[in-house]
Design an enzyme around this catalytic site. Structure first.
Site, PDB file in Angstrom:
ATOM      1  N   ASP A   1      -4.725  -2.839   2.232  1.00 39.59           N
ATOM      2  CA  ASP A   1      -4.623  -2.300   3.587  1.00 39.59           C
ATOM      3  C   ASP A   1      -3.492  -1.279   3.598  1.00 39.59           C
ATOM      4  O   ASP A   1      -2.491  -1.455   2.889  1.00 39.59           O
ATOM      5  CB  ASP A   1      -4.336  -3.412   4.596  1.00 39.59           C
ATOM      6  CG  ASP A   1      -5.529  -4.318   4.836  1.00 39.59           C
ATOM      7  OD1 ASP A   1      -6.678  -3.838   4.759  1.00 39.59           O
ATOM      8  OD2 ASP A   1      -5.309  -5.512   5.115  1.00 39.59           O
TER       9      ASP A   1
ATOM     10  N   ASP B   1     -12.366  -1.767   7.079  1.00 45.59           N
ATOM     11  CA  ASP B   1     -12.201  -2.478   8.344  1.00 45.59           C
ATOM     12  C   ASP B   1     -12.689  -1.623   9.513  1.00 45.59           C
ATOM     13  O   ASP B   1     -13.315  -2.126  10.451  1.00 45.59           O
ATOM     14  CB  ASP B   1     -10.736  -2.845   8.567  1.00 45.59           C
ATOM     15  CG  ASP B   1     -10.194  -3.793   7.517  1.00 45.59           C
ATOM     16  OD1 ASP B   1     -10.983  -4.534   6.903  1.00 45.59           O
ATOM     17  OD2 ASP B   1      -8.959  -3.790   7.295  1.00 45.59           O
TER      18      ASP B   1
END
Length: 171
Positions: A114, A128
């Site tokens: 991330d 995402d």
């Protein structure tokens, strides 16, 4: 749908590889001022790090979701809007599954990369964005009443009109 999913998967992996090569873990770098920062971190759980102790279960659930999306798309979806939404979900899910299967520490236990951070929001990635954006689009399409197969919806209209009582048609 599959082409969009593949494009999203490739874009996700390119950006994750870039983030790993250019960002220092947990050190925020301003990208758009304070609004969007680049902060590299590794997520062993699902959304917002929940379920970090059960990564193999999360991985298997994600793979089942991909199979479900594919079956639903092939058997039911004829709407380009639903195909777009499912392509986004498919590409995003495959991007994170790729991380869980092929990134350290081990297969089915890999950590998701991330690196995008908004104020007061968990750090996320392109995959995402695909999953969440696709899910929002599915809900929106359902709320506005768009059918997954427009030709089937049109075929149902005359049949419904024939079953109405004559006085209902006049009203």
């Amino acid at each position: 749908m599959v082409v969009l999913g593949a494009i999203l998967l490739v874009l996700d992996q390119i950006t994750k590889n870039w983030a790993e090569a250019n960002l220092e873990e947990l050190v925020p770098q301003p990208f758009l001022g304070e609004f969007l920062q680049l902060t590299l971190l590794y997520n062993s759980g699902a959304a917002w790090g929940m379920g970090s102790g059960i990564t193999p279960v999360v991985t298997c659930l994600q793979m089942l979701i991909v199979v479900g999306v594919l079956v639903f798309a092939v058997t039911t979806v004829r709407s380009p809007w639903y195909a777009l939404a499912l392509g986004m979900i498919l590409g995003g899910a495959l991007g994170n599954i790729h991380d869980r299967l092929l990134r350290p520490p081990a297969p089915f236990r890999g950590e998701v990369v991330d690196f995008l951070e908004l104020p007061n929001w968990p750090v996320f990635n392109i995959a995402d964005m695909g999953v969440v954006g696709g899910a929002i689009l599915v809900v929106l399409l359902s709320v506005i009443g768009l059918h997954t197969d427009p030709s089937a919806a049109e075929a149902e209209k005359p049949a419904a009109a024939e079953t109405e009582a004559p006085e209902e048609r006049k009203a």
